[in-house]
Write a protein that holds these residues in place. Structure first.
Motif, mmCIF file in Angstrom:
data_model
loop_
_atom_site.group_PDB
_atom_site.id
_atom_site.type_symbol
_atom_site.label_atom_id
_atom_site.label_comp_id
_atom_site.label_asym_id
_atom_site.label_seq_id
_atom_site.Cartn_x
_atom_site.Cartn_y
_atom_site.Cartn_z
ATOM 1 N N GLN A 190 0.837 -1.210 0.000
ATOM 2 C CA GLN A 190 0.000 0.000 0.000
ATOM 3 C C GLN A 190 0.869 1.257 0.000
ATOM 4 O OE1 GLN A 190 -2.637 -0.515 3.352
ATOM 5 N NE2 GLN A 190 -3.955 -1.948 2.246
ATOM 6 N N GLY A 191 1.964 1.187 -0.768
ATOM 7 C CA GLY A 191 2.849 2.330 -0.931
ATOM 8 C C GLY A 191 3.851 2.538 0.183
ATOM 9 N N CYS A 373 9.406 4.680 -6.360
ATOM 10 C CA CYS A 373 8.269 4.859 -5.456
ATOM 11 C C CYS A 373 7.959 6.333 -5.218
ATOM 12 C CB CYS A 373 8.514 4.130 -4.132
ATOM 13 S SG CYS A 373 8.888 2.386 -4.338
#
Length: 456
Positions: A190-191, A373
């Motif tokens: 979830q990041g 990311c």
């Protein structure tokens, strides 16, 4: 380090944002006051309003005491002229210039010893094109980048509900990974990063990053059931700098169609392409996509210079049956709009470009950087040196290097050969080490251990 950034556009802003968080002294020049004001509200930086190529403006920004100039205005000519002026009038800080036009880049002598004095020339469009081409070569991955001159690749995959990785501990994957040279270096859930250890469990929807020798990537993807069928029939939406480069790179081995809305641009690229078909029209026009049999396309690649058009056309193409979708986004915040659109992979140009700049800013002997990311994490290739520094890794075993949690070793390259990393592996002079920092704030720890040889 004192860094002068010329241009507060999308690229300049992203570079300023990344470097301002690393205790650098940043000054940004732009003639658009609103862009500078927006940057000053977000970061502790200085700004100067004016033409970035004017000596008086450069002097006002402190060019005399600057360590590095990063010229990323929207004008190639301004970037090159600014570097030329800095070389002629000032104390010669290192210069990096963005040059977009192929017409300049195809003439190497232009930036040679007797040419325009720019230390490092970067082409974001070329970098982005190569990133997309890598994704096309390995359609099962979300990201892929090269290290050690192409000997090693970092790539990530999304974990499916019934996937090979689902529910597995990292230590149980060794049988599927080749000779200890393929390693899991990061898990994002979830990041957010998950601590990587042998006991870490991989869950559905995780993004897992792996490092492997280049020749083993396809084998590893096959083992993980992530090696998808080749992408042969490709439709490119957008005939700008990136679209044209991509079509040129793909047209010999793929069936390529490129959609361009501007008649003059469409005519120009049609003359430059030999096999690719150029279509004049709107890439978000449903009738156009249906007429071009979008349902049988292996890939729809939305890479116009408008994020909204990219998202709309990519979503439409997916709903009409295109097998796979790649979407280019200049604004990271727009990724929040993607769930439910069917878009498979997003490419963030600023993130791709940032790594090519950061490798020249890093204080250690850093060869390559990949920003990941959304810029929160980094993969770094650094060279080991015995420089009489107590923190040098040379002569030490892997298990004696006190890296903080969040830094994972991915690959060791010695004499142009990838070798396995074990707890008792001893580093030697000249080793290239690829590492993953799950938080960019950890990068200073890597810099400390990989300092370059001291100059006598």
């Amino acid at each position: 380090m004192k860094i002068l950034i010329l241009g507060a556009g999308v690229t300049g802003s992203s570079v300023a944002a990344a470097l301002a968080k690393e205790e650098n002294d940043i000054v940004v020049i732009d003639f658009k006051q609103d862009l500078l004001d927006a940057l000053k509200e977000r970061f502790d930086i200085a700004t100067v309003t004016g033409n970035a190529a004017h000596p008086t403006v450069l002097e006002q920004a402190g060019v005399y005491h600057t360590d590095m100039v990063i010229a990323v205005t929207d004008s190639d000519e301004t970037n090159m002229l600014a570097c030329m002026i800095i070389n002629t009038l000032y104390s010669r800080p290192k210069t990096i210039a963005r040059v977009r036009a192929i017409e300049y880049l195809k003439n190497p002598k232009l930036f040679g010893p007797n040419g325009i004095p720019v230390d490092i020339v970067i082409s974001p469009e070329q970098i982005v094109m190569e990133s997309i081409r890598n994704l096309i070569e390995f359609p099962g991955v979300l990201h892929i980048s090269d290290f050690a001159g192409g000997l090693v690749r970092l790539f990530s995959v999304k974990v499916g509900a019934e996937g090979v990785l689902t529910g597995k501990k990292i230590k149980t994957l060794k049988e599927r990974l080749s000779d200890g040279k393929t390693r899991v270096v990061a898990i994002f859930r979830q990041g957010k990063p998950v601590c990587v250890s042998g006991d870490a469990t991989i869950e559905t929807d995780d993004e897992v990053f792996l490092v492997a020798p280049r020749k083993e990537v396809r084998k590893v993807l096959k083992e993980l059931n992530k090696l998808e069928a080749p992408l042969k029939r490709i439709i490119i939406a957008g005939g700008g700098h990136v679209g044209k480069r991509l079509a040129l790179a793909l047209e010999d081995n793929h069936q390529v169609k490129i959609i361009e809305k501007n008649p003059q641009r469409a005519h120009k690229i049609a003359n430059d392409l030999r096999k690719a078909v150029v279509l004049l029209g709107d890439c978000s026009d449903e009738s156009l996509l249906v007429g071009e049999s979008i349902e049988s396309a292996d890939l729809f690649c939305a890479i116009t210079d408008n994020d909204g058009v990219n998202i709309i056309s990519a979503s439409l193409a997916k709903s009409l049956g295109a097998r796979k979708i790649i979407c280019l986004l200049n604004h990271t915040s727009y990724t929040k709009l993607l769930p439910g659109t069917g878009i498979d992979v997003t490419v963030l140009p600023n993130q791709e470009t940032l790594g090519s700049i950061l490798k020249h800013v890093r204080r250690g002997d850093v060869v390559q950087v990949s920003s990941l990311c959304g810029g929160a994490a980094e993969a770094i290739e650094a060279i080991a040196h015995d420089n009489d520094n107590d923190d040098s890794v040379v002569g030490r075993r892997v298990d004696t290097i006190n890296f903080p949690e969040g830094i994972v070793m991915g690959a060791l390259i010695r004499n142009n050969e990838v070798i396995s990393i074990h707890h008792d592996t001893v580093f030697k002079e000249g080793d290239h080490v690829v590492m993953f920092a799950m938080d960019k704030r950890l990068v200073s720890n890597i810099e400390k251990f990989f300092q370059p040889l001291s100059k006598i």
